[in-house]
Design a protein around this motif. Structure first.
Motif, PDB file in Angstrom:
ATOM      1  N   GLN A  47      -6.674  -5.472   6.805  1.00  0.00           N
ATOM      2  CA  GLN A  47      -7.849  -4.599   6.692  1.00  0.00           C
ATOM      3  C   GLN A  47      -7.210  -3.373   7.479  1.00  0.00           C
ATOM      4  N   ARG A 107      -5.629  -1.203   4.884  1.00  0.00           N
ATOM      5  CA  ARG A 107      -6.798  -0.782   3.900  1.00  0.00           C
ATOM      6  C   ARG A 107      -7.309   0.274   4.436  1.00  0.00           C
ATOM      7  N   LYS A 164      -5.172   3.515   4.153  1.00  0.00           N
ATOM      8  CA  LYS A 164      -5.230   3.929   2.732  1.00  0.00           C
ATOM      9  C   LYS A 164      -6.562   4.603   2.245  1.00  0.00           C
ATOM     10  N   ASP A 165      -7.633   4.165   2.690  1.00  0.00           N
ATOM     11  CA  ASP A 165      -8.852   4.558   2.429  1.00  0.00           C
ATOM     12  C   ASP A 165      -9.207   5.827   3.118  1.00  0.00           C
ATOM     13  N   ILE A 187       0.799  -1.147   0.036  1.00  0.00           N
ATOM     14  CA  ILE A 187       0.177   0.065   0.067  1.00  0.00           C
ATOM     15  C   ILE A 187       0.959   1.174   0.033  1.00  0.00           C
TER      16      ILE A 187
END
Length: 135
Positions: free
Chosen positions: A95, A98, A101-102, A64
């Protein structure tokens, strides 16, 4: 984004203004340590915080790359997610990575969003920050 912040003309206390002049609307290492140091996990226990090195390794492990990270923003976000969502919405390290990142690269976000939201939490909770100590 070319819009000016709504608080751009508000009178800030000198110590807060000094922090913002030095760091912008981002977490410095000391400010992140202060914020994360007050976090508790979902069971009310003091959070065992992730360091910048651990967050960087976590992101690298899952390939990421953050486009809009600044200062220690991703470290704050990772710890906030671990504190608030681990064991509920977030169940494993992938998770968590992520989520970071989100949150950091949210397409409709604005520069400084993680710190701005934390700043709003400070106001809402009445938490005093030792601004001279976090500069």
């Amino acid at each position: 984004m070319d819009r000016e912040r709504l608080d751009a003309h508000d009178r800030m206390p000198d110590d807060i203004r000094a922090y913002l002049e030095k760091n912008g609307w981002s977490f410095s290492k000391k400010m992140c340590e202060f914020a994360v140091g007050h976090m508790k996990d979902r069971n009310g226990k003091k959070l065992e915080p992730l360091t910048k090195e651990q967050v960087d390794k976590l992101l690298k492990t899952y390939e990421i790359v953050l486009k809009h990270d600044n200062g220690y923003d991703c470290v704050y976000v990772a710890n906030m997610a671990k504190s608030d969502y681990w064991g509920s919405s977030i169940g494993d390290e992938q998770q968590l990575a992520r989520f970071v990142k989100d949150y950091i690269d949210d397409e409709d976000a604005y520069p400084g969003m993680p710190f701005t939201r934390y700043f709003a939490d400070l106001i809402g909770s009445g938490t005093n920050v030792p601004w001279d100590d976090v500069l």
